[in-house]
Design an enzyme around this catalytic site. Structure first.
Site, short mmCIF file in Angstrom:
data_model
loop_
_atom_site.label_atom_id
_atom_site.label_comp_id
_atom_site.label_asym_id
_atom_site.label_seq_id
_atom_site.Cartn_x
_atom_site.Cartn_y
_atom_site.Cartn_z
N GLY A 21 -8.96 2.65 7.20
CA GLY A 21 -9.63 3.10 8.38
C GLY A 21 -8.50 4.36 8.76
O GLY A 21 -7.47 4.55 8.21
N GLU A 69 0.96 -1.18 -0.01
CA GLU A 69 -0.04 -0.23 0.04
C GLU A 69 1.01 1.35 -0.07
O GLU A 69 1.84 1.41 0.76
CB GLU A 69 -0.92 0.01 1.39
CG GLU A 69 -1.87 1.10 1.24
CD GLU A 69 -2.75 1.02 2.75
OE1 GLU A 69 -2.79 -0.09 3.30
OE2 GLU A 69 -3.34 2.00 2.91
O1 OSB Z 1 -2.39 4.47 5.97
O2 OSB Z 1 -4.09 3.23 6.27
C1 OSB Z 1 -3.40 4.21 6.75
C2 OSB Z 1 -4.08 5.12 10.44
C3 OSB Z 1 -4.02 6.41 10.44
C4 OSB Z 1 -3.85 7.04 9.36
C5 OSB Z 1 -3.58 6.30 7.97
C6 OSB Z 1 -3.63 4.80 7.81
C7 OSB Z 1 -3.80 4.30 9.35
C8 OSB Z 1 -4.07 2.86 9.56
C9 OSB Z 1 -4.92 2.11 10.56
O3 OSB Z 1 -3.30 2.13 8.75
C10 OSB Z 1 -6.14 1.91 9.90
C11 OSB Z 1 -7.21 1.68 10.98
O4 OSB Z 1 -7.14 0.51 11.84
O5 OSB Z 1 -8.05 2.43 11.28
MG MG Z 2 -2.63 3.47 4.20
#
Ligand code: OSB
Ligand code: MG
Length: 375
Positions: A296, A219
């Site tokens: 998320g 990702e």
């Molecule tokens: O990059 O997906 C992301 C959390 C905060 C900001 C960006 C991201 C994330 C997470 C956590 O990867 C996702 C979650 O469990 O809410």
């Molecule tokens: Mg991400």
């Protein structure tokens, strides 16, 4: 979604900032979160009310938005437009369109309008967005740890709870070895990684070293603006590329797919300006045969409820970062979302976001409240 609803006749909008400690620090390539400072939008409209959560974080490290700026743009630029005359949730994005960017702030407002409208119609987010499942399989996003043994302990704990997919946060210096260690210990589990833009195209050969681990996806390895560079990377790395930060709209999603910059899309309603735009991204990805999953932003139960409804749409064929409330918070602002032993979470069925909002908990966590009235 059909646009047959009556406009939401707003009497007042409350902007409530709450402070919520995380159960454990969450480290990513952009920083370490120990708490959430969340902006909640509460719309009061006579016969109905609605809640929206702004996913902007405390600092502009994941994206250029941050919570204090979101609140300012809501107060100074978005609410004056939105309160000029009653609008439906479907009209919110068009009314706010003259204001550039600030998608997380706009998304929170649209979500509150949509919740108010759906509560009045006694329809759920799931029904309105087109959900086809009543439970969704859930993954968990695991932060960068101080050591590999600590990472393995964290992953073991989440596996025992039932999470069906593990996502490891990576950055230069914390990538191949942690992935190798998790594969050696847990075998052929569904596993993916998230770099939050920490690499450059010069790292292509290094990132190709992840290919041997059979990951579901990598990702957002490269910066948000570098969509074409992701297409170039995708020709060097066999692991499927998934975009998160870059996908700020359906238009960008369509172009990224056409460029072959990604073969999988992480859909986050806040990042894309709302649940209605998120649904359009879903639809175009389905149309082009691109798998999607629900990302998320460490949401409270308010954002989580709506995310679960979105994740129940037919194109969401990969488990999302839709973890249970207790993965994030000791106490949530809604009735908590619980992971079943089979690794699924129930999609709320009640009107609107479909989950009880605990006003007493919100008031207890509030650090400020501003109320705005039309006129
Ligand atoms: O990059 O997906 C992301 C959390 C905060 C900001 C960006 C991201 C994330 C997470 C956590 O990867 C996702 C979650 O469990 O809410
Ligand atoms: Mg991400």
């Amino acid at each position: 979604m059909e646009n047959v609803a009556a406009p939401v006749a707003v009497e007042a909008v409350e902007l409530i900032r709450i402070h919520l400690p995380l159960v454990a620090p969450f480290r990513t390539s952009f920083g370490t979160e120990t708490r959430r400072d969340v902006l909640l939008v509460h719309v009061l409209a006579g016969d109905t009310e609605g809640w929206g959560e702004c996913v902007a974080m405390q600092e502009p490290l994941y994206s250029s938005e941050y919570v204090a700026a979101a609140q300012r743009v809501v107060m100074d630029h978005l609410l004056p437009r939105l309160l000029a005359e009653p609008v439906t949730a479907q009209q919110v994005a068009r009314v706010l369109e003259p204001v550039r960017g600030h998608r997380m702030a706009k998304a929170a407002l649209e979500a509150a309008w949509l919740d108010a409208q759906l509560r009045r119609e006694n329809r759920s987010f799931a029904q309105a967005l087109g959900a086809v499942r009543d439970r969704v399989p859930s993954g968990v996003s695991v932060g960068i740890m101080a050591s590999i043994p600590e990472l393995l302990d964290a992953v073991a704990g989440y596996r025992e709870q039932g999470y069906v997919r593990i996502k490891l946060k990576i950055e230069p210096g914390w990538d191949v070895e942690p992935v190798r260690a998790v594969r050696e210990r847990f075998g052929d589990i569904p596993l993916q990684v998230d770099a939050n833009t920490a690499y450059t195209l010069d790292d292509a050969q290094h990132l190709a070293r992840l290919d041997e681990f059979g990951l579901l996806l990598i990702e957002q390895p490269l910066p948000e603006e570098q969509v074409l560079a992701h297409a170039k990377l995708a020709r060097t790395v066999r692991t499927p590329i998934c975009l998160d930060e870059s996908i700020v709209s359906a238009v960008v999603a369509a172009e990224a797919i056409e460029m072959q910059a990604c073969s999988i899309v992480n859909i986050k309603p806040g990042r894309a300006g709302g649940y209605l735009e998120a649904t359009r991204i879903h639809d175009l990805c389905v149309d082009r045969g691109v798998a999607v999953w629900c990302g998320g932003m460490l949401e409270t139960g308010i954002g989580r409820a709506a995310n679960l409804a979105l994740a129940a749409l037919p194109g969401f064929t990969l488990p999302g970062d839709t973890s249970a409330s207790d993965r994030y918070f000791r106490e949530d602002v809604t009735a908590p979302f619980v992971l079943a032993r089979d690794g699924t979470i129930a999609v709320p069925t009640g009107a609107g976001i479909g989950v009880e909002v605990r006003r007493d908990v919100i008031d207890g966590l509030a650090t400020s409240t501003e109320t705005v009235r039309p006129g």
